[in-house]
Each structure stands twice: as structure tokens, then as C-alpha cells.
Design a protein around this motif. Structure first.
Motif, mmCIF file in Angstrom:
data_model
loop_
_atom_site.group_PDB
_atom_site.id
_atom_site.type_symbol
_atom_site.label_atom_id
_atom_site.label_comp_id
_atom_site.label_asym_id
_atom_site.label_seq_id
_atom_site.Cartn_x
_atom_site.Cartn_y
_atom_site.Cartn_z
ATOM 1 N N ASP A 55 -8.649 13.849 -49.379
ATOM 2 C CA ASP A 55 -10.103 13.520 -50.108
ATOM 3 C C ASP A 55 -10.753 14.441 -50.738
ATOM 4 N N ASP A 56 -11.612 14.168 -51.596
ATOM 5 C CA ASP A 56 -12.878 15.302 -51.676
ATOM 6 C C ASP A 56 -13.737 15.482 -50.850
ATOM 7 N N THR A 57 -13.730 14.429 -49.888
ATOM 8 C CA THR A 57 -14.727 14.393 -48.779
ATOM 9 C C THR A 57 -13.796 14.186 -47.506
ATOM 10 N N ALA A 58 -14.310 15.068 -46.489
ATOM 11 C CA ALA A 58 -13.666 15.128 -45.254
ATOM 12 C C ALA A 58 -14.175 13.999 -44.485
ATOM 13 N N LYS A 63 -17.365 8.739 -32.267
ATOM 14 C CA LYS A 63 -17.231 7.793 -31.102
ATOM 15 C C LYS A 63 -17.356 6.582 -31.324
ATOM 16 N N ASP A 64 -18.552 6.001 -32.168
ATOM 17 C CA ASP A 64 -19.119 4.839 -32.182
ATOM 18 C C ASP A 64 -18.349 4.270 -33.456
ATOM 19 N N GLY A 65 -17.428 4.586 -33.968
ATOM 20 C CA GLY A 65 -16.571 3.984 -35.029
ATOM 21 C C GLY A 65 -16.945 4.341 -36.556
ATOM 22 N N SER A 66 -18.281 5.173 -36.595
ATOM 23 C CA SER A 66 -18.442 5.544 -38.004
ATOM 24 C C SER A 66 -17.902 7.012 -38.384
ATOM 25 N N HIS A 67 -18.224 7.258 -39.484
ATOM 26 C CA HIS A 67 -17.554 8.802 -40.066
ATOM 27 C C HIS A 67 -18.820 9.500 -40.575
ATOM 28 N N LEU A 68 -18.969 10.737 -40.000
ATOM 29 C CA LEU A 68 -19.546 11.765 -40.707
ATOM 30 C C LEU A 68 -18.523 12.177 -41.872
ATOM 31 N N LEU A 69 -19.567 12.783 -43.042
ATOM 32 C CA LEU A 69 -18.765 12.819 -44.389
ATOM 33 C C LEU A 69 -19.241 14.325 -44.706
ATOM 34 N N LEU A 70 -18.279 15.069 -45.209
ATOM 35 C CA LEU A 70 -18.565 16.541 -45.253
ATOM 36 C C LEU A 70 -17.892 16.952 -46.886
ATOM 37 N N ALA A 71 -18.651 17.605 -47.731
ATOM 38 C CA ALA A 71 -18.003 17.716 -48.852
ATOM 39 C C ALA A 71 -18.687 19.155 -49.407
ATOM 40 N N ALA A 72 -18.098 19.962 -50.491
ATOM 41 C CA ALA A 72 -18.502 20.889 -51.178
ATOM 42 C C ALA A 72 -18.025 21.060 -52.702
ATOM 43 N N ALA A 87 -25.977 22.622 -64.704
ATOM 44 C CA ALA A 87 -25.036 23.331 -63.721
ATOM 45 C C ALA A 87 -25.621 23.013 -62.335
ATOM 46 N N GLY A 88 -26.856 23.339 -62.198
ATOM 47 C CA GLY A 88 -27.604 23.091 -60.805
ATOM 48 C C GLY A 88 -27.781 21.531 -60.559
ATOM 49 N N TYR A 89 -28.044 20.957 -61.697
ATOM 50 C CA TYR A 89 -28.182 19.225 -61.434
ATOM 51 C C TYR A 89 -26.757 18.713 -61.220
ATOM 52 N N SER A 90 -25.650 19.083 -61.961
ATOM 53 C CA SER A 90 -24.251 18.544 -61.588
ATOM 54 C C SER A 90 -23.798 19.019 -59.948
ATOM 55 N N ALA A 91 -24.060 20.229 -59.842
ATOM 56 C CA ALA A 91 -23.568 20.676 -58.340
ATOM 57 C C ALA A 91 -24.246 19.682 -57.299
ATOM 58 N N VAL A 92 -25.555 19.104 -57.577
ATOM 59 C CA VAL A 92 -25.661 18.066 -56.732
ATOM 60 C C VAL A 92 -25.375 16.713 -56.727
ATOM 61 N N MET A 93 -25.104 16.208 -58.183
ATOM 62 C CA MET A 93 -24.733 14.941 -58.569
ATOM 63 C C MET A 93 -23.374 14.878 -58.135
ATOM 64 N N VAL A 94 -22.556 15.780 -58.354
ATOM 65 C CA VAL A 94 -21.171 15.448 -58.025
ATOM 66 C C VAL A 94 -20.708 15.484 -56.593
ATOM 67 N N ASN A 95 -21.554 16.261 -55.782
ATOM 68 C CA ASN A 95 -21.293 16.084 -54.389
ATOM 69 C C ASN A 95 -21.727 14.555 -53.857
ATOM 70 N N ILE A 96 -22.939 14.147 -54.407
ATOM 71 C CA ILE A 96 -23.354 12.839 -54.023
ATOM 72 C C ILE A 96 -22.241 11.654 -54.319
ATOM 73 N N SER A 97 -21.307 11.865 -55.561
ATOM 74 C CA SER A 97 -20.457 10.962 -56.060
ATOM 75 C C SER A 97 -19.234 11.006 -55.109
ATOM 76 N N ASP A 98 -18.939 12.504 -54.575
ATOM 77 C CA ASP A 98 -17.762 12.448 -53.564
ATOM 78 C C ASP A 98 -18.132 11.506 -52.268
ATOM 79 N N ILE A 99 -19.514 11.565 -51.787
ATOM 80 C CA ILE A 99 -19.860 10.877 -50.599
ATOM 81 C C ILE A 99 -19.560 9.096 -50.968
ATOM 82 N N CYS A 100 -20.147 8.958 -52.096
ATOM 83 C CA CYS A 100 -19.952 7.566 -52.514
ATOM 84 C C CYS A 100 -18.484 6.970 -52.761
ATOM 85 N N ALA A 101 -17.838 7.727 -52.946
ATOM 86 C CA ALA A 101 -16.331 7.456 -53.127
ATOM 87 C C ALA A 101 -15.695 7.238 -51.554
ATOM 88 N N MET A 102 -16.076 7.447 -50.737
ATOM 89 C CA MET A 102 -15.884 7.152 -49.542
ATOM 90 C C MET A 102 -16.545 6.158 -48.889
#
Length: 320
Positions: A55-58, A63-72, A87-102
Motif C-alpha cells: 500500500d502507499d501507506t504502511a 495492541k488495542d486493535g488500531s493502526h498507526l499509519l505511516l507514509a511518505a 509542489a509544496g502544496y501537493s507534497a502535503v495534499m498527496v500524503n493526506i490522501s494516502d492516509i485517507c485511502a487506508m
């Protein structure tokens, strides 16, 4: 923009050699280096679990059943040079999208930025700050070097998902395939990027970011992938690869901007775009959620057992 059937079929076939799509196919090189899965850190033995890679995000189980999400995400040099603010705007935006996709929600981002001198980064910082403010996700640190012989930018993000995770590993034969895209935008300059972000209010952007989270926690789907470089086709190929399945899609079921060719639209990168697979009984639930929030959501096909992508247009079918 109308295209005759022959031109349309030729356009679809030509996507096989599109640079952004072939780049998606070469992701296998990464697997050769680090494998398809790994284990949690030895420093947290109570959370020891398998972490799937692909996945784009790990998604790191807790332990509580939740997940930490990490992407770059790293920004290509020519984009950084030609349009540093976006480019600066997109770098933040696409990372947020990766988290949302999970099926997760973003917590914070960090950056790594290199430049010849500090003044070279002013527009990049302004773009990153604008996205951070718009989406409500803080920039909390990182690394900078202002005496480098290159300009470079990458951004990392931390997020969290509950027990109910979306991923690209669980698409099942006979699942419906859905495509959700915010069509209230336009192409950004000469880039193959459909921008529906910088013209949208912060309140709306933050609400839209929560929709995949709602889908996951209503258990309407377990599968999502945000549409990135390579567009609809390239992203779908990656999803099929990680789930080890195939799909059949119908081009005429996909909504596109009126004055855009199919070749351009199928390989475009939308600021808000996701693929989902789900049981047919949940199609209406997902479509209704997006429609209520002004997002177009098409039922474009289905998942198949045979690990190939078939694209239908009128009475024709192409094996991709």
C-alpha cells in the motif's frame, strides 16, 4: 470531446506504454529489495505483528486493535523547479490522501527539504503551509539543508485508523468496483493534474477527507486506493496486483469532464480520487455518502478471479 470508436480503442491501447503507468508496474523492484511483508519493531514486543508491504501507506497494528499509519512522498525535481508553490502544496495534499485511502485520519506531517540557499525555498514553504492550514494537519518538524547542490523535497505523514482498515490487499472476486472523484475542478496549468483542492474551502476539504474513514467504520468496504500518478488505470493495476485478482471495467460507466479526452482522463491524477471495491449490497451506501457530499461516485465494473484487467468500450473489449 467526442472520439470515434477506433480512436478511442487506440487511445486505451496506447496507455499500456504511458510512462506513469509503466512506472506503477515496476513497483515490483521495491519488493525485490525489502520483500512483501515485515514485522513490527523489536522495541515493542507486545505489538508484534505482520506489516504487509504494497500500500502507499504502511499500516502498523497496535495492541488495542488500531493502526498507526505511516507514509511518505517525494516530489520530482522538474515539478519542484517549475512550480515550487504547488509542489509544496501537493507534497502535503498527496500524503493526506494516502492516509485517507487506508480509512484513516491524518495526524501530522514532517518534511525533508534541500536547496541551494534558504531563499530558494520560500515558495515551497508557502505551498506546504497553505495545504497544512487548508486540511488542518500540522507540519511538526523534519530536516532542512540550505547549502546543498540540489533542490529536493519529500514529506512524511503519520495517521491513525481504528480496527476497520481499508487497504489494497482484500479485493475479492465479484466485488463491485467504484470510482469516486471530485469533478468540481479543472486541470492545473499544463500538468495531468485535476485540481479540485486549492479552490475548495477548508471546511469542505476536511469533511471530504473523512469520507473513506466513514466507509471503513461502517464496514461498507475493506478495499481502497487513492488515484495517483498513472491515473485510474495505473492505480487500478496496483490494486489488482496487491490483491492478486483481476477486473473488468466499462469505460462508458466512468464520468469525465466534457472537454477532456479519455486518454488524458484515464491517466490523470485527481486531487480527490479513490477506487473502492465492495460487496454489491454496499454500492448504494457508498454512492449515497459521496453524492451527499458533492462527490461523483461511479460503479465502473467488478473484480474477477482471473488476474487480468479487461476494459470494455461499446461492444469491444481490450485486455490490458
Amino acid at each position: 470531446m467526442k472520439e470515434c470508436t477506433e480512436d478511442m480503442l487506440a487511445s486505451i491501447a496506447s496507455l499500456r506504454n504511458h510512462t506513469d503507468i509503466t512506472d506503477k508496474r515496476t513497483i515490483q523492484q521495491t519488493y525485490k529489495a525489502i520483500g512483501n511483508e515485515t514485522k513490527s519493531s523489536v522495541f515493542f514486543p507486545d505489538d508484534n505483528a505482520t506489516i504487509l508491504l504494497g500500500d502507499d501507506t504502511a499500516a502498523i497494528p497496535q495492541k488495542d486493535g488500531s493502526h498507526l499509519l505511516l507514509a511518505a512522498e517525494g516530489i520530482v525535481n522538474h515539478f519542484l523547479k517549475s512550480d515550487p508553490w504547488f509542489a509544496g502544496y501537493s507534497a502535503v495534499m498527496v500524503n493526506i490522501s494516502d492516509i485517507c485511502a487506508m480509512g484513516g485520519l491524518p495526524i501530522a506531517v514532517t518534511d525533508t527539504i534541500y536547496s541551494f540557499e534558504a531563499k530558494d525555498n520560500e515558495a515551497i514553504w508557502e505551498g506546504m503551509s497553505a495545504a497544512s492550514k487548508a486540511y488542518g494537519v500540522p507540519i511538526v518538524g523534519g530536516h532542512s539543508c540550505y547549502h546543498s547542490n540540489i533542490n529536493a523535497l519529500s514529506v512524511s505523514i503519520l495517521g491513525k485508523a481504528t480496527h476497520n482498515l481499508l487497504s489494497s490487499f482484500d479485493a475479492q472476486p465479484n466485488d463491485a468496483l467504484l470510482l469516486a472523484i471530485d469533478l468540481k475542478g479543472s486541470y492545473y496549468k499544463e500538468y495531468p493534474f485535476w485540481n479540485a483542492s486549492t479552490t475548495t474551502s477548508s471546511e469542505k476539504l476536511q469533511k471530504m477527507a473523512q469520507l473513506p474513514y466513514e466507509i471503513a467504520n461502517n464496514k461498507w468496504s475493506k478495499v481502497a486506493k487513492d488515484i495517483s500518478m498513472g491515473g485510474i488505470i495505473g492505480t487500478l493495476l496496483m490494486l489488482l496486483n496487491t490483491s492478486k485478482v483481476g477486473a473488468e471495467i466499462n469505460i462508458e460507466s466512468i464520468t469525465k469532464p466534457e472537454d477532456t479526452t479519455w486518454k488524458k482522463w484515464l491517466s490523470s491524477f485527481p486531487s480527490y480520487g479513490f477506487l473502492f471495491s465492495c460487496s454489491p449490497e454496499h454500492v448504494k451506501n457508498i454512492q449515497s455518502l459521496f453524492t451527499e457530499n458533492g462527490i461523483n461516485c461511479d460503479h465502473i465494473g467488478s473484480i474477477n478471479q482471473q488476474p487480468d484487467l479487461f476494459i470494455n468500450y461499446k461492444e469491444h473489449q481490450l485486455k490490458f
